[in-house]
Write an enzyme that holds these catalytic residues in place. Structure first.
Site: not given
Ligand code: UN1
Length: 495
Positions: A284, A175, A250, A385
């Site tokens: 993230c 999804k 995550e 965040e």
């Molecule tokens: C994310 O922001 O969910 O390390 C992943 C990084 C990328 C992956 C980010 N390779 O910023």
């Protein structure tokens, strides 16, 4: 008429059973419809899970190296289509082309890693405590895996989940985020072209409320890999506990870059600009706090503001653009609400702070790169965040203080320190509580073959990426073979 897209269930393209649809639009040009997608519900999820369950019984018996060969073909097709995929992704999601190319590349790296893992999937052989007895532990697939992914890495993150899941012998219900359904659709097409059998990977479009929920509570889903917010992650964890599904989460981050007084300031400046405003701050792993040493604070702030002023907002397809739009109006509103929160907390707004509406920018969800300084570590803009182009700058006077600040949130994903002192670097590696620590590297840019994930409320202890994700997608089976021809009782006959 906009293009119409479908779900992919049991090897067939199908509408949502209800016939309902939703539109997907370009965040840089809100009037541009990318496509119309099925707005699915529980009954569509049920079909997809059924297909995945029945495909599992055959797929688990395909030798892992053969599954790996399909992964290699997927990698080759991603290479072939990289440029087209990047363009499509920029239109759909907004980040600049250079970054969407990187996003596809992460998928390619993950495919080739999975291809070779098909010839490893190592287990253990260990001595038995009894004579003429053989002992080993092997990895076995788990069953039906649900992969629920966000919009900020529309290709990379789905591949982090789907490729190792499938390589390990599981089947998948995927999804994707409803903001990036087209890239997800293309990924499925590529997987089919590479030879993934019917039912092994199923795609169900729609919102988290309806589709996500139906997946999470489904009794026949064994695994859930979710990337998204901490709030939703907690909800999934609670719901999944009813059937004891294995869940890999995550979640959020409040990542920081420390700059010590001995750092190469030009390098640290390049790092923070990329970490904070790359992907419009929508990673993230984004740098949302900058922790500056007192001795270089003023000089560094002047350099930072000067360079931030030069960043050009715009459509990510244009070569002149440095920073693209926010993903949608709601997300831009979140960013705006944090600007107000920061002002009310008496942080000092040193640059930006507004939605951007000059010329063509008015047609998209653009927000100025924004910097607050005089930020105290406990302010909301230093704790929560934001997922947008907002940087909070905090002053410190020692490594110890910097590490206390960096560790002082509920999150622990990525972290960075700029220093030329190797001793300080190693103290930071030891003491920063995070899943990733970079030395003289920004907080973004994890490589596909290393473990990816965070500590504390960034996750629940699992890791994506590299070899570590295979621990999530397989279970250990202990196997004993006794070739003595007699009953040998462990713990008894040998003592
Ligand atoms: C994310 O922001 O969910 O390390 C992943 C990084 C990328 C992956 C980010 N390779 O910023």
């Amino acid at each position: 008429m906009p293009d119409k897209f479908q779900n992919f269930i049991n090897g067939k393209w199908v509408d949502a059973k209800s016939g309902r649809t939703f539109e997907n639009r370009n965040p840089a040009h809100w009037d541009e419809v990318i496509g119309v997608f099925p707005k699915s519900a529980k009954e569509d999820v049920d079909e997809a899970v059924k297909a995945a369950r029945s495909a599992y019984e055959k797929w688990r018996l395909v030798p892992a190296p053969a599954r790996g060969d399909i992964m290699r073909k997927i990698g080759d097709l991603l290479v072939k289509n990289k440029e087209e995929l990047a363009h499509e992704m920029t239109r759909e999601m907004g980040k600049v082309l250079e970054e969407t190319r990187g996003d596809v590349q992460e998928g390619i790296d993950t495919a080739y890693y999975a291809a070779t893992e098909g010839r490893r999937l190592f287990g253990h052989t260990v001595p038995s405590e009894l004579p003429n007895k053989f002992a080993m532990a092997i990895r076995v697939p788990v069953g039906v895996a649900a992969i629920i992914t966000p919009w900020n890495f529309p290709m990379a993150i789905p591949t982090w989940g789907i490729f190792p899941a499938v390589l390990s012998g599981n089947t998948v219900v995927f999804k994707p985020a409803s903001d990036t359904p087209k890239t997800a659709t293309t990924l499925i097409r590529i997987m089919m072209e590479a030879g993934i059998p019917e039912g092994v990977v199923n795609l169900v479009h729609g919102g988290g409320g309806e589709v996500g929920n139906a997946i999470v509570v489904h009794p026949d889903v064994d695994l859930i890999l979710f990337t998204g917010s901490t709030d939703v992650g907690k909800q999934i964890s609670r719901q999944a506990s009813a059937t004891l599904k294995r869940v890999s989460l995550e979640l959020g981050g409040k990542n920081a870059q420390i700059v010590m007084d001995d750092a190469d300031l030009d390098l640290a400046l390049d790092g923070v600009l990329w970490g904070a405003f790359g992907t419009t701050g929508q990673r993230c792993t984004a740098t949302s706090r900058l922790i500056l040493h007192d001795k270089i604070y003023d000089a560094f702030m002047a350099m930072l503001v000067d360079r931030t002023k030069k960043l050009r907002l715009g459509d990510g397809l244009l070569p002149t653009t440095d920073v693209g739009p926010c993903i949608n109006e709601a997300q831009r509103n979140v960013v705006q609400s944090y600007i107000e929160i920061g002002k009310k907390e008496w942080a000092r707004l040193v640059y930006g702070g507004n939605i951007a509406v000059q010329g063509d920018l008015a047609k998209g969800w653009f927000h100025e790169p924004t910097i607050f300084d005089n930020v105290k570590p406990n302010m909301r803009i230093a704790q929560e965040e934001i997922f947008g182009p907002v940087l909070s700058v905090i002053r410190m006077a020692s490594l110890e203080e910097a590490i206390n600040i960096i560790n002082g949130t509920i999150y622990g994903l990525s972290s960075s320190i700029y220093t030329r002192d190797v001793n300080k670097a190693f103290v930071a590696i030891r003491d920063i509580k995070a899943g990733i620590t970079y030395i003289n590297v920004p907080t973004i840019g994890a490589e596909a073959h290393l473990p990816f994930g965070g500590v504390k409320q960034t996750g629940n202890g699992h890791r994506e990426g590299g070899w570590a994700v295979y621990d999530f997608f397989t279970e250990w089976k202990a196997v004993y073979v006794d070739y003595s021809g007699k009953l040998q009782r462990a713990q008894i006959d040998n003592y």
